[in-house]
Design an enzyme around this catalytic site. Structure first.
Site, PDB file in Angstrom:
ATOM      1  N   CYS A  84     -48.620 -65.178   8.753  1.00 48.42           N
ATOM      2  CA  CYS A  84     -47.492 -65.557   7.901  1.00 48.42           C
ATOM      3  C   CYS A  84     -46.158 -65.277   8.573  1.00 48.42           C
ATOM      4  O   CYS A  84     -45.161 -65.951   8.292  1.00 48.42           O
ATOM      5  CB  CYS A  84     -47.573 -64.861   6.543  1.00 48.42           C
ATOM      6  SG  CYS A  84     -47.666 -63.059   6.627  1.00 48.42           S
TER       7      CYS A  84
ATOM      8  N   HIS B 191     -46.465 -59.593   3.203  1.00 48.10           N
ATOM      9  CA  HIS B 191     -46.338 -61.035   3.399  1.00 48.10           C
ATOM     10  C   HIS B 191     -44.910 -61.386   3.821  1.00 48.10           C
ATOM     11  O   HIS B 191     -43.946 -60.738   3.386  1.00 48.10           O
ATOM     12  CB  HIS B 191     -46.696 -61.744   2.088  1.00 48.10           C
ATOM     13  CG  HIS B 191     -46.723 -63.236   2.180  1.00 48.10           C
ATOM     14  ND1 HIS B 191     -47.455 -63.923   3.123  1.00 48.10           N
ATOM     15  CD2 HIS B 191     -46.095 -64.189   1.433  1.00 48.10           C
ATOM     16  CE1 HIS B 191     -47.280 -65.224   2.952  1.00 48.10           C
ATOM     17  NE2 HIS B 191     -46.463 -65.410   1.942  1.00 48.10           N
TER      18      HIS B 191
END
Length: 318
Positions: free
Chosen positions: A87, A163
């Site tokens: 990510c 994330h």
């Protein structure tokens, strides 16, 4: 793919190795808009946060903030995240691919963008994971895991997950680009000049949704090469600082590529062997007890305010 560290030096050299010119990352330590505005030109920001595991993260109806813009994926580069632990690189590309024209992204990435723009977001994500250039560059900066637990977790608290998401102004709109969401998220009208204040407002609202005790966030800005700015304004001291920063980043990145567990083990083995040769088990046991005593003294001095200084080694606490 393994994840990459949220570090400005890592992300800057990721850009360089992907063939991008005259762009770097800067870490931001405050959510004050001025701290971002002073880094002009600013192309976007990448935000790292704790991934919520106790509440739903994605929704097909409405995000927690902003609105889904399902048609935007046809106009801007947005890819669904199809693989784990990439990510960070995907957030970097989410800003970068939407600044082609403002930024020299290089021939290979430009070809990749042209190839994938005709695809839907889920296929763009698959193409990203299959790109040899992107995969090789990402893996060259992936975090090393020298200690691997071969056993499976059978209980206890789950590990925290983190994330990355990207925020960037595109065609007069502030977009949040998160490959785990079904579409780009619009946060309203936003020019490049308004971006520092608008994005900080969005980030402050996002952080406010967490408990006050949660402080594990990281924010980095994709900006123009600061060395070029220093040269343009004739700031010799700034140029020297930026050149030194690049050398430091290069050294730190080189260290990240190495696993020093074997080296540390060899050093400890050599020291133990030396102590055993000096006086057998007795000398070794004495050496260990002396080390324990010295450590306890440092802890006591620190509690009393003595600091345990005087040129001694710095104590590291777990």
């Amino acid at each position: 793919m393994s994840g990459v560290e949220s570090d400005a030096g890592v992300f800057t050299f990721l850009l360089n190795n992907l063939g991008v010119q005259n762009v770097q990352f800067e870490e931001l330590l405050t959510l004050e808009p001025d701290s971002l505005a002073t880094l002009y030109p600013v192309y976007g920001v990448i935000f790292l946060f704790k991934y919520p595991t106790d509440t739903p993260y994605t929704s097909t109806d409405k995000p927690l903030d902003g609105t889904f813009d399902h048609g935007a994926a046809e106009r801007l580069w947005f890819a669904a995240q199809t693989i784990q632990n990439a990510c960070g690189t995907q957030a970097l590309l989410s800003v970068l691919m939407n600044k082609d024209g403002e930024v020299d992204i290089g021939g290979p990435l430009r070809d990749f963008k042209e190839f994938t723009m005709v695809l839907p977001p889920e296929f763009r994500g698959e193409a990203l994971s299959n790109s040899e250039l992107i995969r090789d560059v990402h893996n060259s900066f992936a975090k090393s895991s020298p200690f691997v637990d071969e056993t499976q977790r059978t209980g206890g608290e789950p590990e925290d997950a983190f994330h990355f998401v990207a925020y960037t102004p595109v065609d007069g709109t502030l977009y949040e680009l998160d490959g785990l969401q079904p579409a780009p998220i619009s946060h309203g009208a936003c020019s490049s000049e308004d971006f520092p204040s608008k994005v900080m407002e969005v980030l402050q609202r996002r952080i406010a949704r967490y408990d006050l005790s949660e402080i594990r966030f990281n924010l980095m800005a994709m900006v123009g090469d600061r060395r070029i700015q220093a040269q343009e304004i004739g700031d010799v001291e700034m140029l020297a600082r930026e050149e030194q920063k690049r050398r430091d980043w290069q050294f730190e990145n080189a260290l990240r590529r190495h696993n020093f567990v074997g080296f540390a083990g060899a050093v400890l083995k050599g020291v133990v062997d030396m102590k055993l040769k000096e006086g057998g088990e007795g000398a070794y046991d004495k050496w260990v007890e002396e080390a324990k005593t010295k450590t306890r003294q440092r802890l006591e001095n620190r509690k009393k305010g003595g600091g345990g200084g005087g040129g001694e080694d710095i104590e590291m606490e777990e």
